[in-house]
Design a protein around this motif. Structure first.
Motif, PDB file in Angstrom:
ATOM      1  N   PRO A 170       0.800  -1.231   0.000  1.00 25.28           N
ATOM      2  CA  PRO A 170       0.000   0.000   0.000  1.00 25.28           C
ATOM      3  C   PRO A 170       0.830   1.278   0.000  1.00 25.28           C
ATOM      4  CG  PRO A 170      -0.058  -1.051   2.156  1.00 25.28           C
ATOM      5  CD  PRO A 170       0.607  -2.029   1.236  1.00 25.28           C
ATOM      6  N   GLU A 171       2.148   1.154   0.149  1.00 23.75           N
ATOM      7  CA  GLU A 171       2.992   2.354   0.149  1.00 23.75           C
ATOM      8  C   GLU A 171       2.959   3.098  -1.181  1.00 23.75           C
ATOM      9  OE1 GLU A 171       5.444  -1.007  -1.399  1.00 23.75           O
ATOM     10  OE2 GLU A 171       4.175  -0.749   0.374  1.00 23.75           O
ATOM     11  N   VAL A 172       2.523   2.428  -2.263  1.00 24.53           N
ATOM     12  CA  VAL A 172       2.477   3.114  -3.565  1.00 24.53           C
ATOM     13  C   VAL A 172       1.116   3.739  -3.853  1.00 24.53           C
ATOM     14  CG1 VAL A 172       4.260   1.582  -4.473  1.00 24.53           C
ATOM     15  CG2 VAL A 172       1.849   1.058  -4.923  1.00 24.53           C
ATOM     16  N   LEU A 173       0.128   3.544  -2.989  1.00 27.73           N
ATOM     17  CA  LEU A 173      -1.197   4.120  -3.237  1.00 27.73           C
ATOM     18  C   LEU A 173      -1.163   5.642  -3.375  1.00 27.73           C
ATOM     19  CD1 LEU A 173      -3.410   1.894  -0.895  1.00 27.73           C
ATOM     20  CD2 LEU A 173      -3.237   1.788  -3.400  1.00 27.73           C
ATOM     21  N   PRO A 174      -0.365   6.376  -2.586  1.00 28.64           N
ATOM     22  CA  PRO A 174      -0.320   7.829  -2.779  1.00 28.64           C
ATOM     23  C   PRO A 174       0.112   8.241  -4.187  1.00 28.64           C
ATOM     24  CG  PRO A 174       0.566   7.274  -0.636  1.00 28.64           C
ATOM     25  CD  PRO A 174       0.367   5.976  -1.362  1.00 28.64           C
ATOM     26  N   ALA A 175       0.983   7.474  -4.813  1.00 25.36           N
ATOM     27  CA  ALA A 175       1.405   7.794  -6.180  1.00 25.36           C
ATOM     28  C   ALA A 175       0.237   7.683  -7.156  1.00 25.36           C
ATOM     29  CB  ALA A 175       2.540   6.865  -6.611  1.00 25.36           C
ATOM     30  N   LEU A 176      -0.655   6.731  -6.905  1.00 27.07           N
ATOM     31  CA  LEU A 176      -1.833   6.574  -7.765  1.00 27.07           C
ATOM     32  C   LEU A 176      -2.846   7.684  -7.503  1.00 27.07           C
ATOM     33  CD1 LEU A 176      -2.430   2.704  -7.598  1.00 27.07           C
ATOM     34  CD2 LEU A 176      -0.814   3.998  -8.991  1.00 27.07           C
ATOM     35  N   LEU A 177      -3.035   8.016  -6.237  1.00 28.49           N
ATOM     36  CA  LEU A 177      -3.982   9.080  -5.900  1.00 28.49           C
ATOM     37  C   LEU A 177      -3.529  10.428  -6.464  1.00 28.49           C
ATOM     38  CD1 LEU A 177      -4.698   7.984  -2.246  1.00 28.49           C
ATOM     39  CD2 LEU A 177      -6.396   8.102  -4.069  1.00 28.49           C
ATOM     40  N   ARG A 178      -2.240  10.650  -6.533  1.00 29.92           N
ATOM     41  CA  ARG A 178      -1.711  11.933  -7.020  1.00 29.92           C
ATOM     42  C   ARG A 178      -2.128  12.205  -8.466  1.00 29.92           C
ATOM     43  NH1 ARG A 178       2.240  14.526  -9.868  1.00 29.92           N
ATOM     44  NH2 ARG A 178       2.871  12.577 -10.870  1.00 29.92           N
ATOM     45  N   VAL A 179      -2.178  11.171  -9.289  1.00 30.91           N
ATOM     46  CA  VAL A 179      -2.467  11.384 -10.713  1.00 30.91           C
ATOM     47  C   VAL A 179      -3.955  11.276 -11.024  1.00 30.91           C
ATOM     48  CG1 VAL A 179      -0.170  10.586 -11.357  1.00 30.91           C
ATOM     49  CG2 VAL A 179      -2.077   8.958 -11.373  1.00 30.91           C
ATOM     50  N   ALA A 180      -4.774  11.036  -9.990  1.00 33.57           N
ATOM     51  CA  ALA A 180      -6.221  10.882 -10.187  1.00 33.57           C
ATOM     52  C   ALA A 180      -6.954  12.188  -9.922  1.00 33.57           C
ATOM     53  CB  ALA A 180      -6.762   9.799  -9.259  1.00 33.57           C
ATOM     54  N   ARG A 181      -7.953  12.462 -10.737  1.00 32.04           N
ATOM     55  CA  ARG A 181      -8.785  13.652 -10.547  1.00 32.04           C
ATOM     56  C   ARG A 181      -9.739  13.442  -9.372  1.00 32.04           C
ATOM     57  NH1 ARG A 181     -10.245  14.161 -17.030  1.00 32.04           N
ATOM     58  NH2 ARG A 181      -8.126  14.783 -17.686  1.00 32.04           N
ATOM     59  N   HIS A 182     -10.281  14.518  -8.862  1.00 26.46           N
ATOM     60  CA  HIS A 182     -11.310  14.426  -7.830  1.00 26.46           C
ATOM     61  C   HIS A 182     -12.514  13.677  -8.404  1.00 26.46           C
ATOM     62  CE1 HIS A 182      -9.011  17.026  -5.245  1.00 26.46           C
ATOM     63  NE2 HIS A 182      -8.946  17.953  -6.190  1.00 26.46           N
ATOM     64  N   GLY A 183     -12.971  12.673  -7.690  1.00 22.63           N
ATOM     65  CA  GLY A 183     -14.074  11.851  -8.167  1.00 22.63           C
ATOM     66  C   GLY A 183     -13.661  10.693  -9.047  1.00 22.63           C
ATOM     67  N   ALA A 184     -12.360  10.545  -9.307  1.00 20.99           N
ATOM     68  CA  ALA A 184     -11.888   9.461 -10.178  1.00 20.99           C
ATOM     69  C   ALA A 184     -12.239   8.100  -9.588  1.00 20.99           C
ATOM     70  CB  ALA A 184     -10.384   9.572 -10.374  1.00 20.99           C
ATOM     71  N   GLN A 185     -12.625   7.179 -10.475  1.00 20.01           N
ATOM     72  CA  GLN A 185     -12.969   5.820 -10.065  1.00 20.01           C
ATOM     73  C   GLN A 185     -11.717   4.941 -10.107  1.00 20.01           C
ATOM     74  OE1 GLN A 185     -16.046   4.388  -9.034  1.00 20.01           O
ATOM     75  NE2 GLN A 185     -14.637   2.742  -8.506  1.00 20.01           N
ATOM     76  N   PHE A 186     -11.510   4.162  -9.058  1.00 17.37           N
ATOM     77  CA  PHE A 186     -10.406   3.209  -8.980  1.00 17.37           C
ATOM     78  C   PHE A 186     -10.944   1.785  -9.017  1.00 17.37           C
ATOM     79  CE2 PHE A 186      -8.217   6.900  -7.624  1.00 17.37           C
ATOM     80  CZ  PHE A 186      -6.842   6.652  -7.578  1.00 17.37           C
ATOM     81  N   ALA A 187     -10.171   0.889  -9.628  1.00 16.70           N
ATOM     82  CA  ALA A 187     -10.415  -0.552  -9.548  1.00 16.70           C
ATOM     83  C   ALA A 187      -9.050  -1.220  -9.486  1.00 16.70           C
ATOM     84  CB  ALA A 187     -11.218  -1.056 -10.741  1.00 16.70           C
ATOM     85  N   LEU A 188      -8.636  -1.600  -8.275  1.00 18.09           N
ATOM     86  CA  LEU A 188      -7.310  -2.170  -8.058  1.00 18.09           C
ATOM     87  C   LEU A 188      -7.456  -3.596  -7.546  1.00 18.09           C
ATOM     88  CD1 LEU A 188      -5.702   0.780  -6.027  1.00 18.09           C
ATOM     89  CD2 LEU A 188      -5.837   0.537  -8.527  1.00 18.09           C
ATOM     90  N   SER A 189      -6.985  -4.569  -8.299  1.00 21.24           N
ATOM     91  CA  SER A 189      -7.041  -5.947  -7.827  1.00 21.24           C
ATOM     92  C   SER A 189      -5.851  -6.209  -6.913  1.00 21.24           C
ATOM     93  CB  SER A 189      -7.035  -6.926  -9.003  1.00 21.24           C
ATOM     94  OG  SER A 189      -5.794  -6.903  -9.683  1.00 21.24           O
ATOM     95  N   ILE A 190      -6.110  -6.856  -5.776  1.00 24.02           N
ATOM     96  CA  ILE A 190      -5.086  -7.115  -4.767  1.00 24.02           C
ATOM     97  C   ILE A 190      -5.233  -8.567  -4.311  1.00 24.02           C
ATOM     98  CG2 ILE A 190      -4.133  -6.430  -2.537  1.00 24.02           C
ATOM     99  CD1 ILE A 190      -5.715  -3.730  -2.958  1.00 24.02           C
ATOM    100  N   ASN A 191      -4.159  -9.328  -4.428  1.00 25.73           N
ATOM    101  CA  ASN A 191      -4.171 -10.705  -3.963  1.00 25.73           C
ATOM    102  C   ASN A 191      -4.697 -10.757  -2.533  1.00 25.73           C
ATOM    103  OD1 ASN A 191      -2.690 -12.985  -2.394  1.00 25.73           O
ATOM    104  ND2 ASN A 191      -2.473 -13.598  -4.529  1.00 25.73           N
ATOM    105  N   ALA A 192      -5.650 -11.649  -2.275  1.00 27.95           N
ATOM    106  CA  ALA A 192      -6.326 -11.672  -0.976  1.00 27.95           C
ATOM    107  C   ALA A 192      -5.352 -11.939   0.168  1.00 27.95           C
ATOM    108  CB  ALA A 192      -7.429 -12.725  -0.980  1.00 27.95           C
ATOM    109  N   ARG A 193      -4.373 -12.797  -0.052  1.00 31.02           N
ATOM    110  CA  ARG A 193      -3.393 -13.081   1.004  1.00 31.02           C
ATOM    111  C   ARG A 193      -2.524 -11.860   1.271  1.00 31.02           C
ATOM    112  NH1 ARG A 193       1.773 -15.154   0.758  1.00 31.02           N
ATOM    113  NH2 ARG A 193       1.531 -15.758  -1.434  1.00 31.02           N
ATOM    114  N   HIS A 194      -2.079 -11.201   0.205  1.00 29.80           N
ATOM    115  CA  HIS A 194      -1.241 -10.016   0.372  1.00 29.80           C
ATOM    116  C   HIS A 194      -2.037  -8.863   0.984  1.00 29.80           C
ATOM    117  CE1 HIS A 194       1.681 -12.264  -1.685  1.00 29.80           C
ATOM    118  NE2 HIS A 194       1.300 -12.011  -2.906  1.00 29.80           N
ATOM    119  N   PHE A 195      -3.330  -8.806   0.700  1.00 30.24           N
ATOM    120  CA  PHE A 195      -4.167  -7.756   1.278  1.00 30.24           C
ATOM    121  C   PHE A 195      -4.058  -7.780   2.800  1.00 30.24           C
ATOM    122  CE2 PHE A 195      -7.981  -5.718   2.808  1.00 30.24           C
ATOM    123  CZ  PHE A 195      -8.192  -4.675   1.912  1.00 30.24           C
TER     124      PHE A 195
END
Length: 210
Positions: free
Chosen positions: A136-161
């Motif tokens: 999750p340390e890279v989530l801020p990098a994704l949020l930075r390039v997203a507009r307000h209201g942008a929709q996310f769909a991020l698949s995350i391995n259940a064990r790693h989650f």
């Protein structure tokens, strides 16, 4: 050449950006046939459909685009324009050859994404958070390039989650950076898959940037 043979086992064993680059440079040419088809890989389809079902639209950044499997499904569902980003230049070359992407952005997520803030209305990622080398340390990098209201769909391995702290990270982000978080669980591979990972599942983190 890397010391790891390009296959699912070695992908799950990746532990650094350099290992990632080396493995996928060797795997890019036959990734679709040697992995996706043989293992009945389905996660990209689940992720793209979840994004569209949540109302996602372009411009979209396909994070960890690889050879373009998820982008191809998005394009077929009428989503665009789509940009691809990946740590592997060789994988991006394969993706761009499919004529579904507007642009390719070579980037190591741990170092950020070299595009302006608020560039995208949608962020999609299928498989990037599957192997455990990114958390999750890279989530801020994704949020930075997203507009307000942008929709996310991020698949995350259940064990790693569970193991890498995504639950805590999302709880913190829900305080003031994201909203409407849901976490549907899907199978990563289809019924034709074999081997020790055939029953692996992923959570698709669906949310909007505040």
């Amino acid at each position: 050449m890397s010391k790891k043979t390009p296959d699912l086992h070695s992908a799950y064993a990746l532990s650094s950006p350099d290992e990632n680059r080396q493995l996928y440079a060797e795997w890019a040419g036959d990734y679709d046939d040697s992995f996706a088809a043989r293992e009945d890989y389905q996660l990209h389809t689940h992720t793209a459909r979840a994004f569209v079902g949540a109302g996602g639209q372009g411009p979209v950044l396909d994070v960890g685009a690889g050879t373009g499997l998820c982008g191809a499904v998005l394009s077929a569902l009428g989503v665009g324009p789509i940009d691809a980003t990946d740590i592997s230049a060789e994988m991006l070359d394969q993706a761009m050859s499919k004529d579904i992407y507007r642009d390719a952005i070579e980037a190591d997520l741990t170092q950020g994404i070299p595009v302006p803030r608020h560039s995208f209305s949608g962020i999609v990622s299928s498989g990037t958070f599957t192997h455990g080398h990114l958390g999750p340390e890279v989530l801020p990098a994704l949020l930075r390039v997203a507009r307000h209201g942008a929709q996310f769909a991020l698949s995350i391995n259940a064990r790693h989650f569970k193991e890498l702290g995504f639950a805590d990270a999302f709880r913190e982000l829900e305080q003031d950076q994201i909203r409407n978080l849901t976490l549907p669980e899907v199978r990563i591979y289809g019924d034709l898959a074999a081997g020790p990972n055939k029953d692996d599942t992923a959570l698709i983190a669906l949310f909007e940037r505040v």
